[in-house]
Design a protein around this motif. Structure first.
Motif, PDB file in Angstrom:
ATOM      1  N   PRO A   1      -9.192  -2.753   9.020  1.00 34.66           N
ATOM      2  CA  PRO A   1      -7.866  -3.353   9.214  1.00 34.66           C
ATOM      3  C   PRO A   1      -7.346  -4.088   7.981  1.00 34.66           C
ATOM      4  O   PRO A   1      -6.139  -4.157   7.755  1.00 34.66           O
TER       5      PRO A   1
ATOM      6  N   ASP B   1      -1.984   2.997  11.179  1.00 34.94           N
ATOM      7  CA  ASP B   1      -2.307   2.332   9.915  1.00 34.94           C
ATOM      8  C   ASP B   1      -2.727   3.337   8.856  1.00 34.94           C
ATOM      9  O   ASP B   1      -2.292   3.260   7.699  1.00 34.94           O
TER      10      ASP B   1
ATOM     11  N   SER C   1      -0.774   3.952   5.308  1.00 35.80           N
ATOM     12  CA  SER C   1      -1.493   3.706   4.053  1.00 35.80           C
ATOM     13  C   SER C   1      -1.541   4.952   3.182  1.00 35.80           C
ATOM     14  O   SER C   1      -1.368   4.882   1.957  1.00 35.80           O
TER      15      SER C   1
END
Length: 309
Positions: A199, A242, A246
């Motif tokens: 994370p 995520d 990214s």
């Protein structure tokens, strides 16, 4: 972390190295007892070995500008010299902490002159040595805000196919978010949040003065799946989104020099040999980061499809 996925969740126990200056069998047994106390009823995976290159010594070598490689042959750590001390990126394995300290000294920097240790992400192969290096140098540790709890408990975040591999906890002096800067003397690094692998996975960037133009350097945090559970990850429910953000962000970054945590991804060791032979542009390749990101996207999509079946 780069790891072949295992078939069942487990806790992989790694015998802690003796404290610096040696260590009796009794102290090692007591270390094992401490690890077993937190493993309790979880199934154990014993005998799984790390790649030998991860702990194989590597002499330090210059990369470009103020950057020197000080990691092992198989896991990277980078030293950045400034006019006010030095910055270290990652600590690799706990077993490597002494070697990294020696490499720092061989690079002409006293360990006590290392003022910051920047962490890319909270996995044992990059963060396990940070606690010992923090003690040896007195440096402040900076890491992505969403990995702080993992670093301070020594328990990696999220759910994986290979279980839990714990590491020595370390106090984080400064948590950073996207676009926050860490400055020491004449050097500034910018944190770019690249969550997914963990994370708080953080990519660090900096610029080196050079001719005919400055060079952009990127220390990318991994976007490999490497055993992360993408479907039904209760500890990290936003992992897929995520990863996608990214990968997209990294694909837009400009990098003249790419210095990953696993050096084989950019042939760092081979380029270091060319650099030592006199090739001062050995590390300059503006096409490399897009290639790495494109491969990572293909691998991520394939892994997601496989886990969704």
């Amino acid at each position: 972390m780069q790891r072949l996925p295992l078939t069942a969740p487990s806790v992989r126990l790694r015998l802690p190295p003796p404290p610096s200056g040696g260590g009796s069998l009794g102290s090692r047994v007591r270390s094992w007892v401490g690890v077993l106390a937190i493993a309790t009823s979880a199934p154990l995976l014993l005998g799984a070995a790390d790649p030998p290159a991860w702990t194989r010594p590597q002499a330090p070598f210059p990369i470009a500008g103020p950057i020197t490689y000080v990691g092992s042959e198989g896991i990277a750590a980078y030293l950045i010299k400034t006019n006010a001390g030095a910055i270290l990126i990652d600590g690799t394995l706990a077993e490597n902490a002494g070697m990294i300290e020696r490499n720092i000294a061989a690079a002409g920097v006293r360990p006590q002159d290392v003022k910051f240790i920047l962490v890319t992400h909270a996995h044992f192969d990059h963060a396990a040595g940070v606690a010992a290096l923090k003690r040896a140098t007195g440096a402040r540790v900076a890491a992505g805000a969403r990995d702080v709890r993992a670093l301070e408990t020594g328990t990696p975040p999220g759910e994986t196919s290979y279980g839990v591999i714990r590491f020595p906890p370390v106090h984080v002096d400064r948590s950073v978010g996207d676009h926050e800067k860490v400055t020491l003397g004449n050097v500034t690094l910018t944190a770019r949040a690249t969550p997914g692998h963990t994370p708080g996975c953080t990519t660090w960037t900096m610029r080196i003065p050079a001719q005919p133009r400055p060079l952009d350097v990127v220390f990318p945090c991994s976007v490999s799946v490497a055993g992360n559970r993408l479907i039904g990850n209760r500890a990290y429910p936003g992992i897929v989104a995520d990863y996608r953000r990214s990968i997209a962000m990294l694909g837009m970054l400009h990098a003249d020099i790419v210095l990953p945590s696993h050096p084989e991804l950019a042939d760092v060791i081979a380029k270091g040999k060319r650099r030592q032979a006199g090739d001062t542009t050995a590390f300059v390749d503006p096409t490399l980061l897009p290639k790495i990101v494109a491969k990572a996207k293909i691998a991520f999509d394939a892994d997601l499809a496989k886990q969704a079946r």
